[in-house]
Design a protein around this motif. Structure first.
Motif: not given
Length: 160
Positions: A12-14, A23-24, A58-60, A68-69
């Protein structure tokens, strides 16, 4: 998405960096009661996860440019809840064997990197409903090198 230890946070971080998206990190949004349960080796229930999944949805939805979650999304109903918040949502399923997942989780717990105990990995595998065959899902081998996984995801997603 996938069980603990599959590499969701690393991939996810990449991907977030590679796509220039926020990034979530799903684990950051577990309420304290969930964190406490997991740290004591108690598996979360659907009820425990309901509010957490609502928060992630909600964040998305609050990131119309995309995000990216990282989220286990173990059951189809959890994925459907996230899809309801963000129609067209795509999932990368990081497939991994149980023994390798347990090895990775034990290693990071031993290094003090995570509060999720290896004893809960079996429950995650028991809970997992494979997303293979669902629309908008790419399954990857979580033991592949990170660069290979990033390349597979980038090749799968539409340009733009």
């Amino acid at each position: 998405m996938g069980v603990s230890g599959c590499g969701k946070s690393s991939l996810g971080a990449a991907l977030a960096v590679g796509f220039g998206l926020p990034l979530i990190e799903g684990d950051d949004y577990h309420p304290p009661a969930n964190v406490e349960k997991m740290s004591r080796g108690i598996a979360l229930t659907d009820a425990d996860r309901a509010g957490w999944l609502a928060t992630l949805g909600q964040k998305l939805a609050a990131a119309p440019q995309g995000a990216v979650l990282t989220c286990s999304a173990l059951k189809r109903s959890y994925r459907e809840q996230l899809r309801a918040a963000v129609p067209g949502l795509r999932f990368v399923f990081m497939a991994i064997e149980r023994a390798e997942s347990e090895r990775r989780v034990a290693a990071r717990a031993g290094a003090g990197e995570h509060t999720f105990p290896a004893s809960l990995v079996a429950n995650q595998f028991a809970t997992l409903e494979s997303p293979v065959g669902e629309p908008g899902v790419l399954a990857v081998d979580a033991t592949e090198p990170l660069g290979v996984l990033v390349g597979q995801v980038k090749a799968w997603l539409p340009a733009g």
